[in-house]
Enzyme design. Structure first.
Site, mmCIF file in Angstrom:
data_model
loop_
_atom_site.group_PDB
_atom_site.id
_atom_site.type_symbol
_atom_site.label_atom_id
_atom_site.label_comp_id
_atom_site.label_asym_id
_atom_site.label_seq_id
_atom_site.Cartn_x
_atom_site.Cartn_y
_atom_site.Cartn_z
ATOM 1 N N HIS A 49 0.845 -1.209 0.000
ATOM 2 C CA HIS A 49 0.000 0.000 0.000
ATOM 3 C C HIS A 49 0.879 1.257 0.000
ATOM 4 O O HIS A 49 0.585 2.236 -0.685
ATOM 5 C CB HIS A 49 -0.873 0.051 1.257
ATOM 6 C CG HIS A 49 -1.870 -1.056 1.362
ATOM 7 N ND1 HIS A 49 -1.801 -2.025 2.328
ATOM 8 C CD2 HIS A 49 -2.980 -1.336 0.626
ATOM 9 C CE1 HIS A 49 -2.813 -2.863 2.196
ATOM 10 N NE2 HIS A 49 -3.541 -2.477 1.169
ATOM 11 N N GLY A 61 -2.740 -1.996 -6.944
ATOM 12 C CA GLY A 61 -1.599 -2.907 -7.015
ATOM 13 C C GLY A 61 -1.828 -4.016 -8.035
ATOM 14 O O GLY A 61 -2.957 -4.480 -8.228
ATOM 15 N N SER A 116 0.365 -8.963 1.525
ATOM 16 C CA SER A 116 -1.088 -8.978 1.590
ATOM 17 C C SER A 116 -1.498 -8.711 3.027
ATOM 18 O O SER A 116 -0.803 -9.142 3.961
ATOM 19 C CB SER A 116 -1.603 -10.355 1.158
ATOM 20 O OG SER A 116 -2.919 -10.555 1.628
#
Ligand code: PAF
Length: 279
Positions: free
Chosen positions: A37, A147, A185
């Site tokens: 992120h 992403g 993740s």
């Protein structure tokens, strides 16, 4: 960093900024922020004068209420990470701010929501497009950043942008991996040490596909990767497919243009996805 929880107040503030010609980059997230992120925030900062990150665990994209309830929520540490990353605005709405009761949404995604993830998670991409459209309408970004890890999501959102002729540019940023190759993740925090090691098989399978690409046919690659994955302990494969990178249709033979290999698997109850561009 300013924090907004109201769509109307955020929109009003952004309008004043946009009228003074400041470009706005949007990074939509569901929180539990990791380096993946933060790489999107970095890319957004390079291209824009103002960066908005949204954190919203979107109920309409979860078909399993248990999965929704246990999705990681760590707003306080997310806020700290965003401040350090130099994010200008955090949009942090409640569910009631984003949805009215009995709201309906359906968009024809040209079949893109019926394959791969869409087969395993029916309705998922309808939920994703429903919330992303609302975020685009609220923020009116010049560019929005997603992403590559959620490759199919990027293609689905591109299709929505195309259909509505939305005046913004989408940017896909590369997958960020742990040192051992596991794609970052928010769900990785649930993996035990053993499961983390087992989860490396996803990236290893993709690397194998990439290494075989120039010398083998698609069918041979698929056979060898499936064989490899079958022998890996701890993982339950959901799919491994080689697809056209634009249409996401599975291919049986090599053809001009890019292909993408996509994988989804469960490690215990934790579901992970990954992909690699081929060719
Ligand atoms: O990729 C995600 O985190 C979510 O699907 C998104 C794009 C923020 C929509 O809820």
């Amino acid at each position: 960093m300013k924090i907004y929880t109201s769509r109307a107040v955020l929109s009003k503030f952004l309008l004043t900024q946009q009228s003074s010609k400041k470009s706005v980059g949007l990074v939509p997230t569901m929180g539990a922020l990791h380096k993946g992120h933060l790489s999107l925030i970095k890319a957004a900062k390079l291209k824009n004068e103002l960066v908005v990150c949204s954190i919203f665990v979107n109920p309409t994209q979860f078909s399993d209420p248990v999965d929704l309830a246990k999705y990681p929520r760590q707003v306080e540490s997310d806020i700290e990470k965003l401040k350090v990353a130099g994010c200008d605005i955090l949009f942090l709405p409640e569910v009631s701010e984003m949805y009215s009761k009995d709201e309906k949404w359906h968009i024809d995604l040209n079949g893109l929501d019926q394959i791969l993830e869409g087969l395993v998670r029916p309705g998922h991409y309808q939920g994703v497009t429903q919330i992303v459209k609302k975020l685009f309408d609220t923020v009116k970004p010049d560019t929005a950043f997603f992403g590559q890890k959620d490759y199919q999501q990027y293609m689905v959102i591109s299709e929505m942008v195309r259909q509505y002729s939305l005046p913004l540019q989408l940017i896909m940023c590369p997958i960020i991996r742990e040192e051992d190759g596991l794609a970052m993740s928010s769900r990785n925090i649930y993996l035990s040490e053993d499961q983390h090691r087992e989860a490396l098989a996803l990236n290893k399978g993709l690397q194998l596909a990439a290494s075989l690409f120039s010398s083998s046919s698609i069918l041979e690659i698929k056979k060898k990767v499936l064989q490899f994955l079958k022998n890996e302990p701890g993982i339950t494969l959901e799919y491994f497919e080689i697809c056209d990178s634009k249409t996401l249709k599975t291919v049986e033979e090599k053809k001009p243009g890019n292909l993408v290999a996509l994988i989804a698997a469960r490690i215990g109850s934790i579901r992970l996805i990954d992909n690699i561009l081929l060719g």
